[in-house]
Design a protein around this motif. Structure first.
Motif, PDB file in Angstrom:
ATOM      1  N   ILE A 121     -16.680   1.872  -3.123  1.00  8.37           N
ATOM      2  CA  ILE A 121     -17.597   1.539  -2.026  1.00  8.37           C
ATOM      3  C   ILE A 121     -19.005   1.786  -2.572  1.00  8.37           C
ATOM      4  N   PRO A 122     -19.901   0.804  -2.473  1.00  2.76           N
ATOM      5  CA  PRO A 122     -21.223   0.990  -3.083  1.00  2.76           C
ATOM      6  C   PRO A 122     -22.107   1.970  -2.300  1.00  2.76           C
ATOM      7  N   ILE A 123     -23.159   2.435  -2.964  1.00  2.00           N
ATOM      8  CA  ILE A 123     -24.168   3.230  -2.254  1.00  2.00           C
ATOM      9  C   ILE A 123     -25.489   2.478  -2.271  1.00  2.00           C
ATOM     10  N   THR A 124     -26.343   2.816  -1.311  1.00  2.00           N
ATOM     11  CA  THR A 124     -27.675   2.240  -1.281  1.00  2.00           C
ATOM     12  C   THR A 124     -28.593   3.165  -2.091  1.00  2.00           C
ATOM     13  N   LYS A 125     -29.778   2.662  -2.426  1.00  2.00           N
ATOM     14  CA  LYS A 125     -30.683   3.469  -3.255  1.00  2.00           C
ATOM     15  C   LYS A 125     -31.185   4.703  -2.512  1.00  2.00           C
ATOM     16  N   ASP A 126     -31.073   4.673  -1.160  1.00  2.00           N
ATOM     17  CA  ASP A 126     -31.526   5.862  -0.443  1.00  2.00           C
ATOM     18  C   ASP A 126     -30.380   6.843  -0.174  1.00  2.00           C
ATOM     19  N   GLY A 127     -29.330   6.720  -0.976  1.00  2.00           N
ATOM     20  CA  GLY A 127     -28.322   7.775  -0.990  1.00  2.00           C
ATOM     21  C   GLY A 127     -27.320   7.746   0.140  1.00  2.00           C
ATOM     22  N   LYS A 128     -27.033   6.545   0.658  1.00  2.00           N
ATOM     23  CA  LYS A 128     -26.010   6.448   1.711  1.00  2.00           C
ATOM     24  C   LYS A 128     -24.889   5.516   1.264  1.00  2.00           C
ATOM     25  N   LEU A 129     -23.721   5.683   1.867  1.00  2.00           N
ATOM     26  CA  LEU A 129     -22.637   4.737   1.591  1.00  2.00           C
ATOM     27  C   LEU A 129     -22.944   3.439   2.304  1.00  2.00           C
ATOM     28  N   ASP A 130     -22.658   2.326   1.643  1.00  2.15           N
ATOM     29  CA  ASP A 130     -22.844   1.019   2.279  1.00  2.15           C
ATOM     30  C   ASP A 130     -21.492   0.568   2.852  1.00  2.15           C
ATOM     31  N   LEU A 131     -21.315   0.864   4.135  1.00  4.04           N
ATOM     32  CA  LEU A 131     -20.035   0.526   4.785  1.00  4.04           C
ATOM     33  C   LEU A 131     -20.171  -0.738   5.634  1.00  4.04           C
ATOM     34  N   SER A 132     -21.167  -1.584   5.256  1.00  4.80           N
ATOM     35  CA  SER A 132     -21.435  -2.758   6.097  1.00  4.80           C
ATOM     36  C   SER A 132     -20.325  -3.814   6.017  1.00  4.80           C
ATOM     37  N   GLU A 133     -19.546  -3.810   4.936  1.00  5.43           N
ATOM     38  CA  GLU A 133     -18.479  -4.821   4.832  1.00  5.43           C
ATOM     39  C   GLU A 133     -17.133  -4.144   4.539  1.00  5.43           C
ATOM     40  N   PRO A 134     -16.625  -3.378   5.491  1.00  5.26           N
ATOM     41  CA  PRO A 134     -15.412  -2.593   5.210  1.00  5.26           C
ATOM     42  C   PRO A 134     -14.212  -3.440   4.793  1.00  5.26           C
ATOM     43  N   ASP A 135     -14.116  -4.662   5.348  1.00  5.24           N
ATOM     44  CA  ASP A 135     -12.928  -5.478   5.039  1.00  5.24           C
ATOM     45  C   ASP A 135     -12.848  -5.852   3.560  1.00  5.24           C
TER      46      ASP A 135
END
Ligand code: PMP
Length: 386
Positions: free
Chosen positions: A123-137
Motif C-alpha cells: 500500500i503506497p504512502i504519500t509524501k506527508d507520511g500517511k497511507l494512501d488508502l484511496s483505492e483499497p480494491d
C-alpha cells in the motif's frame, strides 16, 4: 544524569523498579522454570507466568494463552512468517504490507515469498507520511491472504487506521498482523476491539529489559500453527520416531526462555499501568505539541509527516546539514537523537533523502530538554553553515 535522551523510538531507559526486579530475581530466586519441584523454581515459574497475565490485560487480550513470549517484535513477526505463513501460503497468494514498514515487517515477508512463491504487494504512502488508502480494491483482493501493517510509524509517528485495515482485510478473508512496536509503549492497545489476528511488540521500547517481547495471536490460530523452534519445553511427548506438542502458548516457547527479562517486563507493565496509558499519551502529546512549535523556530528545518495528531516522533532535516553530522554535534552537547534511515529504507526512497534526524520522546522527557535540543540544533547549524 545530564544526558538528554531523545532516541526512545529505538529503546527506552529503565525505571528503578524494573532494574530492582531483575536484580531480585538473580539475587533471590534464580532458577529455571516449568520444571523444578523446589521452592525458588516455583517462585520463578509463578513470576514468569504472572507476566503473561499482565501482558494479556495490558493489550486487552481475553485469553492469556494468546500471549507467546519472544525476543521482541522481530522474532514475533518471524514466528508468524514461518509457522503461519509456511503452512498457509502458496504461489498465487499475496501478502499485503505498506511502504511505511520497518525492515522487520518487510524482510520476513520477502523471505516467505521466496519460500512459498507468494507475491508481496505494498500500500503506497504519500509524501506527508500517511497511507494512501484511496483505492483499497486495488490492494485488497481475493488473492490477499495476509495484511501486515505498522500501527504507529517509527519514522513519522503517524498512527495508521488499523481498524479500517482489519475490516478491509477480513472482508477478503485475509489475516492481519499489526506491528505494535511503536504503539504499545505510548497508547492503550485493545487487540480484542481491533480484532487483529496477530499483534507484535517489544519490551525494551516500553521501559522493559532487552531480549523480551510478545506475540499476541488468536488462540485458534496458535492451535493450528506448527511450532517455530523445536526443543525442550515445547513438547508433550518425544519418542525416537516422532513427537507431540505442548499446549499453546508453550508450544512456541522452546528451550529456556528469557526468564529474568520476562519477569522484568512484568515490572515495566506494572509501572505503565499504575501511571495509566491515557496519562502516558497525554504527557507525550504535550511534549510533541511543544517540540513542533520550538523546532519550527529553526530556519531551514523540515519535518517529515508533520501533523498534530500523531505519536511523539519527529523526523527532520535542516538545510544541507547531513543527519549524521548533526547527531554527532548534538552528542557533544549531551543530546542523544537518532540519525539514519531508521530501518525503513523504502520510506527514505519515497522521501528522496538518504537519511533523517529523529527525536522521539517518552514520559520522562521534559520541555526544558526540548529547549536544549532546539538551541543545540541552532548552534550546530551555525557551525556547519556559518
Ligand atoms: N517495528 C517497528 C515499528 C520498530 O520501531 C522496531 C524497532 N525499531 C521494530 C519493529 C523491531 O523491534 P525489535 O528490534 O525490538 O525486534
Amino acid at each position: 544524569p545530564e544526558l538528554i535522551f531523545l532516541d526512545n523510538a529505538s529503546t527506552t531507559q529503565k525505571p528503578q523498579a524494573v532494574i530492582d526486579t531483575l536484580r531480585d530475581y538473580y539475587e533471590n530466586y534464580n532458577s529455571n522454570i516449568h520444571r523444578g519441584i523446589y521452592r525458588i523454581a516455583e517462585e520463578a515459574t509463578a513470576a514468569y507466568e504472572s507476566t503473561r497475565n499482565k501482558t494479556a490485560s495490558f493489550i486487552h487480550a481475553e485469553d492469556s494463552r494468546s500471549i507467546v513470549f519472544t525476543r521482541g517484535t522481530t522474532e514475533s513477526i518471524n514466528l508468524v512468517a514461518y509457522s503461519w505463513g509456511g503452512k498457509n501460503l502458496k504461489a498465487g497468494d499475496e501478502i499485503l504490507i505498506t511502504e511505511m514498514e520497518h525492515h522487520s515487517n518487510i524482510i520476513p515477508w520477502q523471505l516467505l515469498c521466496e519460500r512459498s512463491g507468494a507475491a508481496l504487494k505494498y500500500i503506497p504512502i504519500t509524501k506527508d507520511g500517511k497511507l494512501d488508502l484511496s483505492e483499497p480494491d486495488k490492494y485488497f483482493t481475493d488473492k490477499t491472504k495476509l495484511v501486515c501493517v505498522i500501527h504507529q510509524s517509527n519514522v513519522f509517528g503517524t498512527v495508521n487506521p488499523v481498524e479500517e485495515i482489519v475490516c478491509l482485510a477480513h472482508n477478503c478473508d485475509a489475516k492481519v498482523l499489526v506491528d505494535g512496536a511503536q504503539i504499545a509503549p505510548h497508547h492503550a492497545v485493545d487487540v480484542t476491539r481491533l480484532d487483529c489476528d496477530f499483534f507484535a511488540f517489544s519490551g525494551h521500547k516500553m521501559l522493559g529489559p532487552t531480549g523480551v517481547g510478545a506475540l499476541y495471536a488468536k488462540p485458534e490460530l496458535l492451535e493450528e500453527m506448527d511450532p517455530f523452534l523445536g526443543g525442550g519445553e515445547m513438547i508433550r511427548t518425544v519418542s525416537m520416531e516422532s513427537s507431540t506438542w505442548n499446549d499453546i502458548p508453550w508450544k512456541f516457547e522452546a528451550g529456556t526462555p528469557n526468564i529474568a527479562q520476562v519477569i522484568g517486563l512484568g515490572a515495566a507493565i506494572d509501572y505503565l499501568s499504575e501511571l495509566g496509558m491515557e496519562n502516558v499519551s497525554a504527557i507525550e502529546k504535550e511534549l510533541h505539541d511543544y517540540a513542533r512549535v520550538k523546532l519550527a523556530e529553526i530556519s531551514g528545518l523540515k519535518i517529515y509527516g508533520d501533523r498534530e495528531d500523531k505519536g511523539a516522533v519527529i523526523s527532520f532535516n535542516v538545510g544541507n546539514v547531513h543527519s549524521h553530522d548533526l547527531a554527532h554535534i548534538l552528542d557533544t552537547f549531551g543530546i542523544a537523537i537518532r540519525a539514519g534511515h531508521h530501518c525503513a529504507q523504502p520510506i527514505m526512497q519515497k522521501l528522496g533523502v538518504p537519511a533523517t534526524n529523529r527525536a522521539s520522546f517518552y514520559l520522562y522527557n521534559t520541555k526544558e530538554e526540548i529547549d536544549r535540543l532546539t538551541e543545540g540544533i541552532m548552534k550546530a547549524v551555525e557551525m556547519f553553515e556559518g
